[in-house]
Design a protein around this motif. Structure first.
Motif, short mmCIF file in Angstrom:
data_model
loop_
_atom_site.label_atom_id
_atom_site.label_comp_id
_atom_site.label_asym_id
_atom_site.label_seq_id
_atom_site.Cartn_x
_atom_site.Cartn_y
_atom_site.Cartn_z
N PHE A 1 3.56 11.01 -9.13
CA PHE A 1 2.94 11.48 -10.36
C PHE A 1 2.23 12.82 -10.15
O PHE A 1 2.35 13.74 -10.97
CB PHE A 1 1.93 10.45 -10.88
CG PHE A 1 2.56 9.37 -11.71
CD1 PHE A 1 3.24 9.68 -12.89
CD2 PHE A 1 2.47 8.04 -11.34
CE1 PHE A 1 3.82 8.70 -13.66
CE2 PHE A 1 3.05 7.04 -12.10
CZ PHE A 1 3.72 7.37 -13.27
N ILE A 2 1.50 12.93 -9.05
CA ILE A 2 0.74 14.17 -8.79
C ILE A 2 1.68 15.36 -8.64
O ILE A 2 1.57 16.37 -9.35
CB ILE A 2 -0.12 14.01 -7.51
CG1 ILE A 2 -1.27 13.04 -7.74
CG2 ILE A 2 -0.65 15.37 -7.04
CD1 ILE A 2 -2.33 13.55 -8.68
N PHE A 3 2.62 15.26 -7.71
CA PHE A 3 3.49 16.40 -7.44
C PHE A 3 4.54 16.59 -8.52
O PHE A 3 5.00 17.72 -8.74
CB PHE A 3 4.15 16.24 -6.06
CG PHE A 3 3.17 16.34 -4.92
CD1 PHE A 3 2.53 17.54 -4.64
CD2 PHE A 3 2.87 15.23 -4.14
CE1 PHE A 3 1.62 17.63 -3.61
CE2 PHE A 3 1.96 15.31 -3.11
CZ PHE A 3 1.32 16.51 -2.84
N GLY A 4 4.91 15.52 -9.23
CA GLY A 4 5.82 15.67 -10.37
C GLY A 4 5.19 16.48 -11.47
O GLY A 4 5.83 17.36 -12.07
N THR B 1 0.83 -1.22 0.00
CA THR B 1 0.00 0.00 0.00
C THR B 1 0.86 1.26 0.00
O THR B 1 0.52 2.24 -0.66
CB THR B 1 -0.94 0.02 1.21
OG1 THR B 1 -0.18 -0.09 2.42
CG2 THR B 1 -1.95 -1.11 1.13
N SER B 2 2.00 1.22 0.70
CA SER B 2 2.87 2.41 0.70
C SER B 2 3.49 2.62 -0.67
O SER B 2 3.71 3.76 -1.10
CB SER B 2 3.96 2.28 1.76
OG SER B 2 4.88 1.26 1.44
N ALA B 3 3.76 1.53 -1.42
CA ALA B 3 4.28 1.66 -2.77
C ALA B 3 3.25 2.30 -3.69
O ALA B 3 3.59 3.15 -4.54
CB ALA B 3 4.68 0.29 -3.31
N LEU B 4 1.99 1.92 -3.54
CA LEU B 4 0.92 2.52 -4.34
C LEU B 4 0.79 4.02 -4.04
O LEU B 4 0.69 4.85 -4.95
CB LEU B 4 -0.41 1.82 -4.06
CG LEU B 4 -0.55 0.39 -4.62
CD1 LEU B 4 -1.74 -0.32 -3.99
CD2 LEU B 4 -0.72 0.45 -6.14
N VAL B 5 0.81 4.35 -2.75
CA VAL B 5 0.70 5.75 -2.34
C VAL B 5 1.90 6.55 -2.84
O VAL B 5 1.76 7.68 -3.32
CB VAL B 5 0.58 5.84 -0.80
CG1 VAL B 5 0.73 7.27 -0.33
CG2 VAL B 5 -0.75 5.27 -0.35
N PHE C 1 3.85 11.84 1.85
CA PHE C 1 4.63 13.08 1.97
C PHE C 1 6.12 12.84 1.75
O PHE C 1 6.83 13.74 1.29
CB PHE C 1 4.36 13.73 3.33
CG PHE C 1 2.98 14.29 3.44
CD1 PHE C 1 2.63 15.46 2.79
CD2 PHE C 1 2.00 13.63 4.17
CE1 PHE C 1 1.35 15.98 2.88
CE2 PHE C 1 0.71 14.14 4.26
CZ PHE C 1 0.38 15.31 3.61
N GLY C 2 6.58 11.63 2.05
CA GLY C 2 7.97 11.30 1.74
C GLY C 2 8.22 11.32 0.26
O GLY C 2 9.27 11.77 -0.21
N SER C 3 7.26 10.84 -0.51
CA SER C 3 7.39 10.85 -1.97
C SER C 3 7.31 12.26 -2.52
O SER C 3 8.05 12.62 -3.46
CB SER C 3 6.29 9.99 -2.60
OG SER C 3 6.45 9.92 -3.99
N MET C 4 6.44 13.07 -1.97
CA MET C 4 6.37 14.49 -2.36
C MET C 4 7.72 15.16 -2.15
O MET C 4 8.21 15.91 -3.01
CB MET C 4 5.29 15.19 -1.54
CG MET C 4 5.29 16.71 -1.65
SD MET C 4 4.13 17.44 -0.47
CE MET C 4 4.54 19.19 -0.62
N ILE D 1 8.69 21.75 2.16
CA ILE D 1 7.45 21.48 2.91
C ILE D 1 7.25 19.98 3.08
O ILE D 1 6.84 19.50 4.14
CB ILE D 1 6.25 22.13 2.19
CG1 ILE D 1 6.40 23.66 2.21
CG2 ILE D 1 4.94 21.72 2.86
CD1 ILE D 1 5.39 24.39 1.36
N GLY D 2 7.59 19.23 2.02
CA GLY D 2 7.45 17.78 2.09
C GLY D 2 8.31 17.18 3.18
O GLY D 2 7.86 16.31 3.94
N TYR D 3 9.56 17.65 3.31
CA TYR D 3 10.45 17.12 4.34
C TYR D 3 9.92 17.42 5.74
O TYR D 3 10.01 16.57 6.64
CB TYR D 3 11.86 17.70 4.18
CG TYR D 3 12.79 16.87 3.34
CD1 TYR D 3 13.80 16.10 3.91
CD2 TYR D 3 12.67 16.84 1.95
CE1 TYR D 3 14.65 15.33 3.13
CE2 TYR D 3 13.51 16.07 1.16
CZ TYR D 3 14.50 15.32 1.76
OH TYR D 3 15.33 14.55 0.98
#
Length: 438
Positions: free
Chosen positions: A50-53, A40-44, A115-118, A68-70
């Motif tokens: 994709f969204i923030f990119g 589930t974390s991989a999906l998120v 948020f880590g991915s962001m 902000i993400g950090y």
């Protein structure tokens, strides 16, 4: 690049290394909870990238997403640790494991991953690619490859010391969370975007978001596709065994968290030195050769773990003993292969990104490097662990899933299969390099 990258990798290391042992120590020794967390974390993570990119490509800015993400990432790391109190009273007793505690720990991990991915995937990784040129590609590749290693070394050793024999995970999550928050605050004032980064809009947000999935988008780049498939196959192998390696060392081999951290840390520290000669190989356009050698090294290390390491063959009391040398060697070889594959394949893929869509294409990289491997590899690993000899019923009638050595031979077989798409990707790579020289 170094500071933000290391902070990010330390935080990812905690998720990859210690979240799984945290679940076994504080929630339940059930590999299905770990598998659901990873999937589930991989999906998120992929969705967030994709969204923030896409957003960062459209507005031509990365730095605010990173900073902000950090900051939020650090807070969610602390929040994850607090799920321990939901599982309190259930671990190590005859009571039925709390479903609520399992659900809560999975949701907390997903929240952190978003948020880590962001911060790191769509933010930092795209930003570092903005800063990469043909002259510094090998050096940047070394930085990006060695950061996960240093993150693993420091995170594993320091994490083990913070957790200690008393399994105090709160010290770890609070220390790491506050460090990442501090790094994010610092970057608000010091981080600058590349002067070459410009806004790039293609219709509406939805149209631009979907454009990367069209035939003329990502899938029209054959070399990029084959390089990504090679990476996906290799990292499927990695996710089969690495998710369970910490619990294997602790609950199968008999090491405590601090000794486990020392074994992995020392081995990977030695392996990380290989990124230095690898810089020259990448800069000389021999990336496919480097990747092939790395895959073979990784597979040799996994075979040693599978065939020669057993609970009776290690010395749990004295880490640096001759008896443990095969264990150190195997972790070194497996780690060296993983490090060099990360270094070579990351820079190979990033070299092929279109300048105007680096944020979006970072999402596609995550699809192959993270999402697919974490889902497929974790499912395979979970089946192997549950079907393995380590799954036993304890005195309370609860089944405990302890990983055994067979998981590593499956990892080796899958890793070697990555050589097939690599062969075809290398042909296109060499053709492109020869064309540019002529």
């Amino acid at each position: 690049m170094w500071t933000l990258g290391l902070a990010g990798q330390l935080c990812w290391n905690i998720e990859n290394q210690w979240f799984n042992t945290f679940v076994y120590a504080k929630i339940a020794k059930d590999s299905s909870i770990v598998a659901l967390m990873v999937i589930t974390s991989a999906l998120v993570t992929t969705f967030s990238t994709f969204i923030f990119g896409t957003v960062s490509d459209r507005i031509g800015k990365r730095r605010r997403f990173v900073s902000i993400g950090y900051i939020i990432w650090g807070f969610t790391t602390i929040l994850f640790g607090l799920t321990e109190f939901a599982g309190r009273g259930h671990v190590g007793t005859g009571a039925k494991i709390s479903v609520w505690a399992a659900v809560l720990v999975i949701l907390a991990d997903d929240f952190m991953s978003f948020f880590g991915s962001m911060a790191n995937d769509s933010g930092y990784n795209a930003w570092s690619n903005d800063m990469t040129t043909d002259k510094n590609r090998g050096q940047v590749g070394a930085v990006l490859a060695i950061q996960p290693v240093i993150g693993t070394i420091v995170g594993t050793v320091l994490g083990g010391l913070l957790i200690g024999a008393e399994n105090n995970y709160q010290r770890l999550f609070w220390a790491m969370g506050l460090f990442v928050i501090g790094t994010g605050v610092l970057s608000l004032f010091l981080l600058k975007d590349s002067p070459d980064l410009k806004p790039h809009k293609e219709g509406s947000f939805i149209q631009q978001f979907a454009s990367v999935f069209k035939a003329e988008g990502f899938f029209s780049h054959k070399e990029l596709m084959l390089a990504c498939i090679t990476s996906a196959v290799f990292f499927i192998s990695f996710n089969v065994y690495f998710v369970h390696m910490g619990n294997w060392m602790i609950y199968r081999m008999g090491f405590d968290a601090s000794r486990m951290g020392i074994i992995q840390g020392v081995s990977l520290l030695a392996a990380s030195l290989l990124v230095i000669p690898a810089i020259g190989i990448i800069n000389k356009s021999r990336t496919p050769r480097l990747a092939a050698c790395a895959i073979i090294l990784n597979s040799i290390g996994l075979c040693i773990l599978s065939f020669f390491i057993r609970p009776y063959s290690v010395h749990t009391g004295v880490v640096f003993s001759l008896q443990n040398s095969p264990l150190f060697l195997s972790v070194f070889l497996a780690g060296a292969g993983q490090i060099l594959v990360t270094q070579s394949m990351t820079m190979w893929v990033k070299e092929l990104y279109p300048e105007t869509s680096r944020g979006q294409f970072e999402g596609m990289r995550i699809l192959f490097f993270v999402l697919t491997p974490m889902i497929v590899g974790t499912i395979i690993g979970n089946i192997i662990v549950k079907k393995g000899a380590g799954s036993v019923v304890n005195e309370f009638g609860i089944t405990e899933n302890i990983p055994v050595e067979s998981i590593y031979i499956w990892g080796a077989v899958l890793a070697l299969s990555a050589l097939i798409p690599l062969y075809f990707a290398a042909k296109l790579y060499n053709k492109r390099k020869n064309r540019s020289l002529s």
